[in-house]
Design a protein around this motif. Structure first.
Motif, PDB file in Angstrom:
ATOM      1  N   LEU A 329    -108.997 -33.178 -66.045  1.00 60.04           N
ATOM      2  CA  LEU A 329    -107.921 -34.119 -65.742  1.00 60.04           C
ATOM      3  C   LEU A 329    -106.950 -33.490 -64.753  1.00 60.04           C
ATOM      4  O   LEU A 329    -106.497 -32.348 -64.939  1.00 60.04           O
ATOM      5  CB  LEU A 329    -107.175 -34.492 -67.029  1.00 60.04           C
ATOM      6  CG  LEU A 329    -108.023 -35.080 -68.163  1.00 60.04           C
ATOM      7  CD1 LEU A 329    -107.174 -35.279 -69.408  1.00 60.04           C
ATOM      8  CD2 LEU A 329    -108.661 -36.397 -67.732  1.00 60.04           C
ATOM      9  N   PHE A 330    -106.607 -34.253 -63.709  1.00 56.52           N
ATOM     10  CA  PHE A 330    -105.699 -33.790 -62.673  1.00 56.52           C
ATOM     11  C   PHE A 330    -104.553 -34.797 -62.542  1.00 56.52           C
ATOM     12  O   PHE A 330    -104.793 -35.998 -62.397  1.00 56.52           O
ATOM     13  CB  PHE A 330    -106.412 -33.677 -61.329  1.00 56.52           C
ATOM     14  CG  PHE A 330    -107.555 -32.689 -61.316  1.00 56.52           C
ATOM     15  CD1 PHE A 330    -107.377 -31.417 -60.804  1.00 56.52           C
ATOM     16  CD2 PHE A 330    -108.814 -33.041 -61.819  1.00 56.52           C
ATOM     17  CE1 PHE A 330    -108.423 -30.501 -60.787  1.00 56.52           C
ATOM     18  CE2 PHE A 330    -109.867 -32.138 -61.806  1.00 56.52           C
ATOM     19  CZ  PHE A 330    -109.676 -30.863 -61.288  1.00 56.52           C
ATOM     20  N   GLU A 331    -103.316 -34.297 -62.552  1.00 57.06           N
ATOM     21  CA  GLU A 331    -102.147 -35.151 -62.357  1.00 57.06           C
ATOM     22  C   GLU A 331    -101.454 -34.788 -61.048  1.00 57.06           C
ATOM     23  O   GLU A 331    -101.180 -33.622 -60.791  1.00 57.06           O
ATOM     24  CB  GLU A 331    -101.164 -35.008 -63.520  1.00 57.06           C
ATOM     25  CG  GLU A 331    -101.636 -35.676 -64.794  1.00 57.06           C
ATOM     26  CD  GLU A 331    -100.518 -35.858 -65.807  1.00 57.06           C
ATOM     27  OE1 GLU A 331    -100.536 -36.876 -66.535  1.00 57.06           O
ATOM     28  OE2 GLU A 331     -99.612 -34.996 -65.876  1.00 57.06           O
ATOM     29  N   TYR A 332    -101.158 -35.833 -60.265  1.00 58.50           N
ATOM     30  CA  TYR A 332    -100.528 -35.664 -58.954  1.00 58.50           C
ATOM     31  C   TYR A 332     -99.043 -35.984 -59.083  1.00 58.50           C
ATOM     32  O   TYR A 332     -98.683 -37.126 -59.396  1.00 58.50           O
ATOM     33  CB  TYR A 332    -101.193 -36.598 -57.947  1.00 58.50           C
ATOM     34  CG  TYR A 332    -100.818 -36.358 -56.506  1.00 58.50           C
ATOM     35  CD1 TYR A 332    -101.420 -35.342 -55.776  1.00 58.50           C
ATOM     36  CD2 TYR A 332     -99.878 -37.161 -55.859  1.00 58.50           C
ATOM     37  CE1 TYR A 332    -101.104 -35.123 -54.450  1.00 58.50           C
ATOM     38  CE2 TYR A 332     -99.546 -36.943 -54.538  1.00 58.50           C
ATOM     39  CZ  TYR A 332    -100.165 -35.924 -53.835  1.00 58.50           C
ATOM     40  OH  TYR A 332     -99.843 -35.710 -52.519  1.00 58.50           O
ATOM     41  N   PRO A 333     -98.144 -35.018 -58.873  1.00 56.42           N
ATOM     42  CA  PRO A 333     -96.726 -35.233 -59.171  1.00 56.42           C
ATOM     43  C   PRO A 333     -95.895 -35.811 -58.033  1.00 56.42           C
ATOM     44  O   PRO A 333     -94.729 -36.125 -58.237  1.00 56.42           O
ATOM     45  CB  PRO A 333     -96.246 -33.805 -59.491  1.00 56.42           C
ATOM     46  CG  PRO A 333     -97.096 -32.936 -58.618  1.00 56.42           C
ATOM     47  CD  PRO A 333     -98.441 -33.607 -58.545  1.00 56.42           C
ATOM     48  N   HIS A 334     -96.462 -35.956 -56.835  1.00 52.73           N
ATOM     49  CA  HIS A 334     -95.652 -36.178 -55.644  1.00 52.73           C
ATOM     50  C   HIS A 334     -95.366 -37.641 -55.337  1.00 52.73           C
ATOM     51  O   HIS A 334     -94.334 -37.977 -54.769  1.00 52.73           O
ATOM     52  CB  HIS A 334     -96.315 -35.508 -54.440  1.00 52.73           C
ATOM     53  CG  HIS A 334     -96.655 -34.075 -54.675  1.00 52.73           C
ATOM     54  ND1 HIS A 334     -95.696 -33.102 -54.827  1.00 52.73           N
ATOM     55  CD2 HIS A 334     -97.859 -33.448 -54.841  1.00 52.73           C
ATOM     56  CE1 HIS A 334     -96.278 -31.924 -55.047  1.00 52.73           C
ATOM     57  NE2 HIS A 334     -97.595 -32.109 -55.063  1.00 52.73           N
ATOM     58  N   ASP A 381    -114.996 -39.290 -52.091  1.00 49.46           N
ATOM     59  CA  ASP A 381    -114.840 -37.991 -52.749  1.00 49.46           C
ATOM     60  C   ASP A 381    -113.932 -37.074 -51.934  1.00 49.46           C
ATOM     61  O   ASP A 381    -113.193 -36.253 -52.493  1.00 49.46           O
ATOM     62  CB  ASP A 381    -116.206 -37.331 -52.950  1.00 49.46           C
ATOM     63  CG  ASP A 381    -117.000 -37.950 -54.095  1.00 49.46           C
ATOM     64  OD1 ASP A 381    -116.396 -38.686 -54.908  1.00 49.46           O
ATOM     65  OD2 ASP A 381    -118.220 -37.705 -54.179  1.00 49.46           O
ATOM     66  N   GLY A 382    -113.968 -37.221 -50.610  1.00 50.57           N
ATOM     67  CA  GLY A 382    -113.071 -36.445 -49.767  1.00 50.57           C
ATOM     68  C   GLY A 382    -111.617 -36.810 -50.006  1.00 50.57           C
ATOM     69  O   GLY A 382    -110.725 -35.932 -49.970  1.00 50.57           O
ATOM     70  N   ILE A 383    -111.337 -38.084 -50.257  1.00 53.01           N
ATOM     71  CA  ILE A 383    -109.974 -38.506 -50.591  1.00 53.01           C
ATOM     72  C   ILE A 383    -109.556 -37.888 -51.922  1.00 53.01           C
ATOM     73  O   ILE A 383    -108.420 -37.412 -52.070  1.00 53.01           O
ATOM     74  CB  ILE A 383    -109.893 -40.045 -50.628  1.00 53.01           C
ATOM     75  CG1 ILE A 383    -110.137 -40.615 -49.226  1.00 53.01           C
ATOM     76  CG2 ILE A 383    -108.531 -40.503 -51.165  1.00 53.01           C
ATOM     77  CD1 ILE A 383    -110.259 -42.132 -49.189  1.00 53.01           C
ATOM     78  N   PHE A 384    -110.464 -37.885 -52.886  1.00 58.02           N
ATOM     79  CA  PHE A 384    -110.183 -37.237 -54.174  1.00 58.02           C
ATOM     80  C   PHE A 384    -109.785 -35.779 -53.949  1.00 58.02           C
ATOM     81  O   PHE A 384    -108.760 -35.307 -54.462  1.00 58.02           O
ATOM     82  CB  PHE A 384    -111.436 -37.315 -55.063  1.00 58.02           C
ATOM     83  CG  PHE A 384    -111.254 -36.763 -56.453  1.00 58.02           C
ATOM     84  CD1 PHE A 384    -111.146 -35.388 -56.685  1.00 58.02           C
ATOM     85  CD2 PHE A 384    -111.218 -37.616 -57.557  1.00 58.02           C
ATOM     86  CE1 PHE A 384    -110.984 -34.875 -57.959  1.00 58.02           C
ATOM     87  CE2 PHE A 384    -111.059 -37.119 -58.844  1.00 58.02           C
ATOM     88  CZ  PHE A 384    -110.943 -35.741 -59.037  1.00 58.02           C
ATOM     89  N   GLU A 385    -110.596 -35.059 -53.183  1.00 51.08           N
ATOM     90  CA  GLU A 385    -110.346 -33.638 -52.975  1.00 51.08           C
ATOM     91  C   GLU A 385    -109.034 -33.392 -52.239  1.00 51.08           C
ATOM     92  O   GLU A 385    -108.323 -32.414 -52.520  1.00 51.08           O
ATOM     93  CB  GLU A 385    -111.515 -33.020 -52.219  1.00 51.08           C
ATOM     94  CG  GLU A 385    -112.803 -32.964 -53.051  1.00 51.08           C
ATOM     95  CD  GLU A 385    -113.994 -32.464 -52.269  1.00 51.08           C
ATOM     96  OE1 GLU A 385    -114.106 -32.825 -51.063  1.00 51.08           O
ATOM     97  OE2 GLU A 385    -114.808 -31.710 -52.830  1.00 51.08           O
ATOM     98  N   LYS A 386    -108.697 -34.269 -51.309  1.00 50.23           N
ATOM     99  CA  LYS A 386    -107.449 -34.114 -50.550  1.00 50.23           C
ATOM    100  C   LYS A 386    -106.240 -34.125 -51.469  1.00 50.23           C
ATOM    101  O   LYS A 386    -105.352 -33.259 -51.361  1.00 50.23           O
ATOM    102  CB  LYS A 386    -107.333 -35.248 -49.515  1.00 50.23           C
ATOM    103  CG  LYS A 386    -106.014 -35.249 -48.751  1.00 50.23           C
ATOM    104  CD  LYS A 386    -105.980 -36.355 -47.710  1.00 50.23           C
ATOM    105  CE  LYS A 386    -105.951 -37.735 -48.325  1.00 50.23           C
ATOM    106  NZ  LYS A 386    -105.791 -38.795 -47.301  1.00 50.23           N
ATOM    107  N   TYR A 387    -106.192 -35.064 -52.391  1.00 52.78           N
ATOM    108  CA  TYR A 387    -105.046 -35.148 -53.302  1.00 52.78           C
ATOM    109  C   TYR A 387    -105.157 -34.137 -54.450  1.00 52.78           C
ATOM    110  O   TYR A 387    -104.140 -33.639 -54.938  1.00 52.78           O
ATOM    111  CB  TYR A 387    -104.900 -36.559 -53.844  1.00 52.78           C
ATOM    112  CG  TYR A 387    -104.460 -37.550 -52.793  1.00 52.78           C
ATOM    113  CD1 TYR A 387    -103.181 -37.481 -52.237  1.00 52.78           C
ATOM    114  CD2 TYR A 387    -105.319 -38.534 -52.330  1.00 52.78           C
ATOM    115  CE1 TYR A 387    -102.772 -38.380 -51.265  1.00 52.78           C
ATOM    116  CE2 TYR A 387    -104.918 -39.438 -51.350  1.00 52.78           C
ATOM    117  CZ  TYR A 387    -103.642 -39.351 -50.825  1.00 52.78           C
ATOM    118  OH  TYR A 387    -103.244 -40.235 -49.851  1.00 52.78           O
TER     119      TYR A 387
END
Length: 420
Positions: A329-334, A381-387
Motif C-alpha cells: 500500500l502506497f499513500e501519496y501526501p501531496h 504503469d508508468g503513471i503509477f511509478e511516477k507518483y
C-alpha cells in the motif's frame, strides 16, 4: 390516547415503506467465485460476456493526464459538426466550468445538437446562470435523479460517469471532473491528478449507448441516425469493451469486472484509486492473488492529499488485514490522485469512473473500459511509478503502532463509508 395510537401506526407505516423501497432498490451482493487458469488477455470474450457487453476490435486510445486533458476536450467539442453528448457527476461553477459551458453554447448556436446530463447532487454547484445560458443557447441540459417524490426510491443512486461523445465518432472516458482543482499538473495540494482516455473506433458506439441509457431514463428521448451512431471503421488495433450495466438480479458489472480481474491475475495487479475501501471478498481475493505469486500494489492519496479525509480513514480500517495478506500500500501526501486505474499482468487495463468501494460497485452508475493492450498497460504503469516515487509505503509494524485516535477515526468512518 387515540392520537398516540394513530401516530404510532403512521410511524410504523413510514418505516415499512422505507424498508420496502430499500429492498426493491437494493442490488444483490453475491459472493463471487472464479476458477480459471487462462491469462487475462485471453479472456476478453469471457470478461465482456460476464459484464453484458461485447469486446470490439479496431480501436485507438490516447491517454490524457491532469489539466492538459481539458484543452483536448474543448478543442474536440469545438470541432463537432453534428452532436455533443456530455455526462458528468461533478461540475462546480468556476473558470473551467464557464469555459466548457461557452464551448457547448457555441456549438449549440451553430446548430449542433448538444445534450448535457449532470448528476443533480454532484453538480448542484454548476450555477443557475451557467445552466440558464446553456439552455437559452439551445443546449439540452438535464439533471439525473433530482430531489423529487417520484425519485424517492433512487435518491441514493447517483450518476458518477464521466463521458463525452463527439459526433458519435470519438469519445472521452475517465475520472476528470469539471472543477478548477483539476486544472494544472498536480503540482500542489490545490491541483489534482487524473487520467482520462480519448477513444476512436467501434467502441464509441458502446459509449454512445451508455450515455443514451441515462439520457433516455431522464428525458424519454431516443436519438437515432448517422449523426449520432455513424458507421465506424477501425481506427487502430486495440480490443475494448465498455462495462456499465447494473442488472437487478445480479452484482453490477463494474464489480464483476474488477473482481474477476483480481482472481485471474498471474503476475501483478497495480491499482490507482482515490477511494480504496475493498469489501471482505475482495480482500480475500487479493490475499489469494499474493499467494499465487502476484505482485499486488495499491496507490492512493493520504489523508493530507485527499479531498475527503474521512474516506481515507474509512479505507485505513482494512489496511492491517491487507498488509498481512501481502498487499503493498502506497499513500501519496501531496495532492488528490483521482485516477481510477487497474492494470493486470502488464497486458490488460481497466480505466473509468469507478472508485474501489461499495458505493461505486453497488450503488452508483459507473463506467469502466476493459482494454487488452500491452502498450497502454505500460503507459498506465508508468503513471503509477511516477507518483509512487513520492509516495509513502505503509509498513505493517509501524501501522500497527498508530495512535488510538487514528484507529477510532478509521473504525467510525468505515461504518459510514457507503454514504460518502
Amino acid at each position: 390516547m387515540i392520537s398516540w395510537v394513530w401516530g404510532g401506526l403512521l410511524l410504523v407505516l413510514v418505516v415499512v415503506q422505507i424498508v420496502v423501497i430499500w429492498s426493491i432498490r437494493r442490488h444483490h451482493d453475491p459472493a463471487l467465485r472464479v476458477d480459471c487458469k487462462s491469462s487475462i488477455d485471453e479472456l476478453m470474450p469471457s470478461l465482456s460476456g460476464l459484464t453484458l457487453g461485447t469486446a470490439v476490435a479496431g480501436n485507438q486510445v490516447e491517454v490524457h493526464e491532469n489539466g492538459a486533458f481539458y484543452e483536448v476536450l474543448l478543442a474536440r467539442i469545438g470541432a463537432a459538426r453534428h452532436s455533443v453528448h456530455f455526462e458528468t457527476f461533478l461540475w462546480k461553477d468556476g473558470q473551467l466550468g464557464r469555459r466548457l459551458a461557452q464551448a457547448l453554447i457555441e456549438r449549440a448556436r451553430a446548430q449542433v445538437q448538444v445534450r448535457v446530463l449532470l448528476d443533480a447532487q454532484g453538480s448542484k454547484g454548476v450555477g443557475d446562470e451557467v445552466t440558464r445560458q446553456m439552455r437559452e443557447a439551445g443546449c439540452h441540459v438535464k439533471f439525473f435523479h433530482k430531489r423529487a417524490l417520484r425519485n424517492l426510491g433512487v435518491l441514493n443512486d447517483r450518476d458518477h460517469r464521466k463521458i463525452a461523445v463527439i459526433d458519435g465518432r470519438e469519445a472521452f472516458v475517465g475520472g476528470h471532473c469539471i472543477v478548477d482543482s483539476w486544472l494544472g499538473d498536480a503540482e500542489d495540494h490545490e491541483h489534482f491528478a487524473d487520467v482520462s482516455l480519448q477513444l476512436r473506433g467501434p467502441i464509441v458506439h458502446s459509449l454512445q449507448g451508455a450515455f443514451s441509457e441515462n439520457w433516455a431514463g431522464e428525458t424519454g428521448e431516443l436519438f437515432l441516425g448517422d449523426k449520432v451512431f455513424p458507421p465506424l471503421e477501425a481506427a487502430g488495433d486495440i480490443l475494448i469493451h465498455a462495462v456499465f450495466a447494473k442488472p437487478e438480479n445480479s452484482a453490477p458489472t463494474v464489480k464483476i469486472l474488477h473482481h474477476t480481474a483480481i482472481c485471474v491475475a498471474r503476475k501483478r495487479i497495480w491499482i490507482q484509486n482515490p477511494y480504496f475501501i475493498p469489501e471482505p471478498d475482495a480482500i480475500d481475493a487479493f490475499g489469494d492473488a499474493v499467494r499465487r505469486g502476484v505482485d499486488v500494489r495499491v496507490l492512493m492519496p493520504a489523508t493530507s492529499g485527499s479531498d475527503n479525509p474521512m474516506v481515507q480513514h474509512a479505507g485505513h480500517r482494512n489496511f492491517e488485514k491487507l498488509l498481512k495478506c501481502g498487499v503493498r500500500l502506497f499513500e501519496y501526501p501531496h495532492t488528490l490522485l483521482h485516477q481510477k486505474i487497474m492494470t493486470v499482468d502488464g497486458v490488460w487495463s481497466a480505466v473509468g469512473s469507478s472508485n474501489f468501494d461499495d458505493r461505486s460497485f453497488e450503488t452508483n452508475d459507473e463506467i469502466s473500459l476493459s482494454i487488452a493492450d500491452q502498450a497502454l498497460a505500460a503507459r498506465l504503469d508508468g503513471i503509477f511509478e511516477k507518483y509512487a516515487q513520492r509516495a509513502q509505503e505503509i509498513q505493517l509494524q509501524a501501522w500497527q503502532r498508530r495512535g488510538w485516535a487514528h484507529k477510532l477515526k478509521d473504525n467510525a468512518f468505515y461504518l459510514l463509508n457507503e454514504l460518502f
